[in-house]
Design an enzyme around this catalytic site. Structure first.
Site, PDB file in Angstrom:
ATOM      1  N   SER A   1     -13.856  53.309-118.512  1.00 52.66           N
ATOM      2  CA  SER A   1     -14.148  54.455-117.655  1.00 52.66           C
ATOM      3  C   SER A   1     -14.984  54.073-116.446  1.00 52.66           C
ATOM      4  O   SER A   1     -14.950  54.756-115.418  1.00 52.66           O
ATOM      5  CB  SER A   1     -14.870  55.554-118.451  1.00 52.66           C
ATOM      6  OG  SER A   1     -16.046  55.036-119.049  1.00 52.66           O
TER       7      SER A   1
ATOM      8  N   HIS B   1      -6.711  54.324-117.066  1.00 47.71           N
ATOM      9  CA  HIS B   1      -7.784  55.158-117.602  1.00 47.71           C
ATOM     10  C   HIS B   1      -7.268  56.542-117.999  1.00 47.71           C
ATOM     11  O   HIS B   1      -7.049  57.399-117.147  1.00 47.71           O
ATOM     12  CB  HIS B   1      -8.916  55.279-116.576  1.00 47.71           C
ATOM     13  CG  HIS B   1     -10.083  56.075-117.063  1.00 47.71           C
ATOM     14  ND1 HIS B   1     -10.843  56.862-116.234  1.00 47.71           N
ATOM     15  CD2 HIS B   1     -10.600  56.230-118.309  1.00 47.71           C
ATOM     16  CE1 HIS B   1     -11.783  57.455-116.935  1.00 47.71           C
ATOM     17  NE2 HIS B   1     -11.656  57.088-118.202  1.00 47.71           N
TER      18      HIS B   1
ATOM     19  N   GLU C   1      -5.862  57.561-114.343  1.00 48.05           N
ATOM     20  CA  GLU C   1      -6.240  56.768-113.184  1.00 48.05           C
ATOM     21  C   GLU C   1      -5.659  55.360-113.374  1.00 48.05           C
ATOM     22  O   GLU C   1      -6.003  54.664-114.330  1.00 48.05           O
ATOM     23  CB  GLU C   1      -7.763  56.698-113.048  1.00 48.05           C
ATOM     24  CG  GLU C   1      -8.386  58.024-112.640  1.00 48.05           C
ATOM     25  CD  GLU C   1      -9.899  57.967-112.563  1.00 48.05           C
ATOM     26  OE1 GLU C   1     -10.472  58.589-111.657  1.00 48.05           O
ATOM     27  OE2 GLU C   1     -10.527  57.304-113.432  1.00 48.05           O
TER      28      GLU C   1
ATOM     29  N   ASN D   1     -15.180  59.836-112.729  1.00 49.21           N
ATOM     30  CA  ASN D   1     -16.528  59.596-113.235  1.00 49.21           C
ATOM     31  C   ASN D   1     -17.523  59.275-112.131  1.00 49.21           C
ATOM     32  O   ASN D   1     -18.722  59.511-112.282  1.00 49.21           O
ATOM     33  CB  ASN D   1     -16.501  58.478-114.282  1.00 49.21           C
ATOM     34  CG  ASN D   1     -15.894  58.952-115.590  1.00 49.21           C
ATOM     35  OD1 ASN D   1     -16.050  60.103-115.975  1.00 49.21           O
ATOM     36  ND2 ASN D   1     -15.185  58.072-116.275  1.00 49.21           N
TER      37      ASN D   1
END
Length: 298
Positions: A119, A140, A152, A190
């Site tokens: 992440s 991801h 992602e 994130n």
């Protein structure tokens, strides 16, 4: 390149969620348990998850059995030898992931794509230990993987165009909506969400609002599906802390530093939903804000 068989290293919540997604799309899966323990428990976990979907009328029992039939459970990394794609979903430790990638290169074919579900960690740093760097990328998924549509696809420094194209096509084939992202710590989601959660904790520490007031304000005033504290508890406070530390190492900006309260909760083992206490106390019905956090933790 067509991906027909996928190896998944790591059978925690995320690894099993990815296995569920891939097998549902009709692909064969080898799910490798990366930690000690019985394989039967791993199978029981995913079977329990699928059975709940059947009980809600969202899946037939036959479909559930077909999905389970496409997944081979293993405790040996060697069993991913015939895979076209291997996705690692082990603990967020760069040394462990780099060691795994080095071992996988000796197991899989040169055409096999090696992807990480990290992440926040650097995909380029993982790539650096590999001989065939062009086939290394990030993939991801978001938790819970069977529900969340986003993937992602991380283009690291030497990821080949062929690898990116193949992973974008694979993501769509398994029913996801991929976005291409450069290898920046935290990627897109994130990188934006982590400072949001950290700033909410700072507002709590400054006495600007209570846990439930801040969550309510962001849900009703900003249209967020979850407030920042509920989200942090859902992700896991240890994960939020690790993301904060990784991003801070990259940008060295105070807004990405871990607040005192987050550090103390993790030190005490209060990690959110998975430990039944974090910013909220999930042992209570109804769930209430953690009474220890009415005032900042000293």
């Amino acid at each position: 390149m067509e991906i027909k068989k996928v190896g998944i290293i790591g059978t925690g919540t995320m690894g099993l969620g990815v296995a569920h997604v891939v097998a549902t799309a009709g692909l064969d899966v080898v799910a490798v348990k990366a930690t000690p323990g019985l394989l039967e428990g791993v199978r029981q976990n995913i079977e329990k998850s699928l059975s709940k979907i059947v009980e809600r009328g969202k899946m037939s029992a036959e479909t559930k059995d077909a999905i389970l039939g496409r997944i081979v459970f293993s405790s040996s990394e060697q069993d991913v030898a015939g895979c076209d794609l291997v996705i690692e979903s082990v603990v967020e430790d760069i040394s462990i992931k780099k060691g795994l990638f080095q071992r996988l290169e000796r197991i899989v074919s040169k055409e096999c794509i090696l992807a990480t579900n990290t992440s926040t960690l650097s995909v380029t740093e993982m790539m650096a230990v590999c001989n065939e760097r062009g086939r290394v990328a990030g993939l991801h998924f978001f938790n819970p993987a069977p529900v969340m549509r986003l993937i992602e696809v991380i283009h690291a420094f030497e990821t080949s165009a062929k690898t990116v194209t193949t992973l974008m096509e694979f993501s769509r084939r398994v029913g996801k909506d991929p976005v291409l992202v450069q290898d920046t710590t935290g990627f897109i989601v994130n990188r934006l969400l982590t400072p949001y959660m950290l700033e909410a904790i700072r507002l709590l520490e400054h006495g600007t609002g209570t846990i439930d007031a801040i969550d309510h304000a962001m849900m009703t005033g900003a249209g967020m599906p979850m407030g920042p504290f509920s989200l942090a508890d859902y992700i896991g406070l240890d994960v939020v802390l690790a993301m904060s530390q990784n991003i801070y190492q990259d940008v060295r900006q105070q807004y990405c530093s871990a607040p005192h309260t987050l550090i103390r909760l993790v030190q005490l083992g209060y990690l959110g939903r998975k430990t039944h206490k974090g910013f909220y106390d999930y042992s209570k019905k109804p769930v209430i804000p953690n009474p220890q956090l009415k005032h900042p933790v000293a």
